[in-house]
Design an enzyme around this catalytic site. Sequence first.
Site, PDB file in Angstrom:
ATOM      1  N   ASN A   9     -59.077  -4.990   7.943  1.00 58.08           N
ATOM      2  CA  ASN A   9     -59.727  -3.637   6.831  1.00 58.08           C
ATOM      3  C   ASN A   9     -59.606  -4.498   5.597  1.00 58.08           C
ATOM      4  OD1 ASN A   9     -59.349  -1.484   5.064  1.00 58.08           O
ATOM      5  ND2 ASN A   9     -57.309  -0.796   5.778  1.00 58.08           N
ATOM      6  N   LYS A  11     -60.270  -3.276   2.426  1.00 62.11           N
ATOM      7  CA  LYS A  11     -59.954  -2.113   1.522  1.00 62.11           C
ATOM      8  C   LYS A  11     -60.866  -2.211   0.482  1.00 62.11           C
ATOM      9  CE  LYS A  11     -55.275  -2.064   3.187  1.00 62.11           C
ATOM     10  NZ  LYS A  11     -53.894  -1.888   3.106  1.00 62.11           N
ATOM     11  N   HIS A  95     -56.529   6.609   7.300  1.00 58.19           N
ATOM     12  CA  HIS A  95     -55.451   5.702   6.767  1.00 58.19           C
ATOM     13  C   HIS A  95     -54.636   6.127   5.954  1.00 58.19           C
ATOM     14  CE1 HIS A  95     -54.102   2.092   4.635  1.00 58.19           C
ATOM     15  NE2 HIS A  95     -54.505   1.248   5.748  1.00 58.19           N
ATOM     16  N   GLU A  97     -53.366   5.243   2.941  1.00 63.43           N
ATOM     17  CA  GLU A  97     -53.727   5.249   1.723  1.00 63.43           C
ATOM     18  C   GLU A  97     -54.802   6.398   1.548  1.00 63.43           C
ATOM     19  OE1 GLU A  97     -55.237   1.438   1.598  1.00 63.43           O
ATOM     20  OE2 GLU A  97     -53.109   0.617   1.622  1.00 63.43           O
ATOM     21  N   GLU A 167     -49.465   2.401  11.945  1.00 66.45           N
ATOM     22  CA  GLU A 167     -49.207   1.650  10.821  1.00 66.45           C
ATOM     23  C   GLU A 167     -48.044   2.368  10.111  1.00 66.45           C
ATOM     24  OE1 GLU A 167     -52.960  -0.687   9.470  1.00 66.45           O
ATOM     25  OE2 GLU A 167     -53.263   1.343   8.650  1.00 66.45           O
ATOM     26  N   GLY A 173     -48.961  -3.653   3.288  1.00 64.25           N
ATOM     27  CA  GLY A 173     -49.068  -4.577   1.960  1.00 64.25           C
ATOM     28  C   GLY A 173     -47.723  -4.699   1.427  1.00 64.25           C
ATOM     29  N   SER A 212     -48.755  -5.771   7.358  1.00 65.69           N
ATOM     30  CA  SER A 212     -48.222  -6.828   7.147  1.00 65.69           C
ATOM     31  C   SER A 212     -48.229  -7.634   8.274  1.00 65.69           C
ATOM     32  CB  SER A 212     -46.919  -6.895   6.399  1.00 65.69           C
ATOM     33  OG  SER A 212     -46.908  -5.937   5.303  1.00 65.69           O
TER      34      SER A 212
HETATM   35  P1  PGA Z   1     -51.690  -5.073   5.316  1.00 64.23           P
HETATM   36  O1  PGA Z   1     -52.456  -3.509   5.607  1.00 64.23           O
HETATM   37  O2  PGA Z   1     -51.955  -5.848   6.590  1.00 64.23           O
HETATM   38  O3  PGA Z   1     -52.201  -5.669   3.956  1.00 64.23           O
HETATM   39  O4  PGA Z   1     -50.274  -4.518   5.445  1.00 64.23           O
HETATM   40  C1  PGA Z   1     -52.861  -3.209   6.868  1.00 64.23           C
HETATM   41  C2  PGA Z   1     -53.640  -1.829   6.638  1.00 64.23           C
HETATM   42  O5  PGA Z   1     -53.406  -1.020   5.716  1.00 64.23           O
HETATM   43  O6  PGA Z   1     -54.425  -1.361   7.723  1.00 64.23           O
END
Ligand code: PGA
Length: 250
Positions: A9, A11, A95, A97, A167, A173, A212
């Site tokens: 992803n 982003k 997601h 976010e 998640e 993140g 992460s």
């Molecule tokens: P990250 O993001 O691996 O940077 O923690 C995962 C995601 O938001 O899908």
Amino acid sequence: MRQKLVAGNWKMNGSKASIKALLDGIKQGIGDVQSAEVAVCPPFVYLGEVESQLQGTPIVWGAQNLSTEEKGAFTGEIAASMINDFGCKYVIVGHSERRSLYGEDDALVAKKYRVARAAGLRPILCIGETLEEREKEVTNEVVARQIAAVIDLEGVAALADGVIAYEPVWAIGTGKTASPEQAQEVHKFIREQIAASDAEVARKVQILYGGSMNAGNAVELLAQEDIDGGLIGGASLKAEDFLTICRAAG
Ligand code: PGA
């Protein structure tokens, strides 16, 4: 046996030049990935670029979001048919976010799942609890509610047409990963929750871990019985790290 899936992803990251370099790197190493499916989800504007660079490779691609509307006066939105037009196999829905920064609630996410599925795309349905919810020990209730929204709208069989990504919001993140045991516990709960409605769907559905996941912790996470792959943010932006995770998936 469920096939593993590793999806990047990206982003809101990248440029024409950086994406070309990233894809070149992934293409070079993809031959070492044995059995896992590998997907990348770029920002919308790069889908054409990704399509032309990945056609004829084993790597598939997807979008990060979609509109619930079919077409028309919805400035700034992207329809499922457009995502299809660029050869996408997957589309991420819900997601965290999108949920936290753009106010997407369970009902809207379920509708996006429906629209994606109706267009023949495989939705990657993201679910997961916040730190506050984990501390209050309501993780199971939260993920159960998030899945129920889709089951209530589309029926449990619809889950077989998509992928679930667990998640935990506190791990996204942040560099803080759920421990393999913590992740497995929730993945198992999710599968049992689905099995309560349909054991066959529960057995088949891929449940990815996200938050992460990186080149250093992927092996342990992916070794868990109910973890069927990863949705990778930060670590998917570096070809070598991403490939290490893909190889760990098999
Ligand atoms: P990250 O993001 O691996 O940077 O923690 C995962 C995601 O938001 O899908």
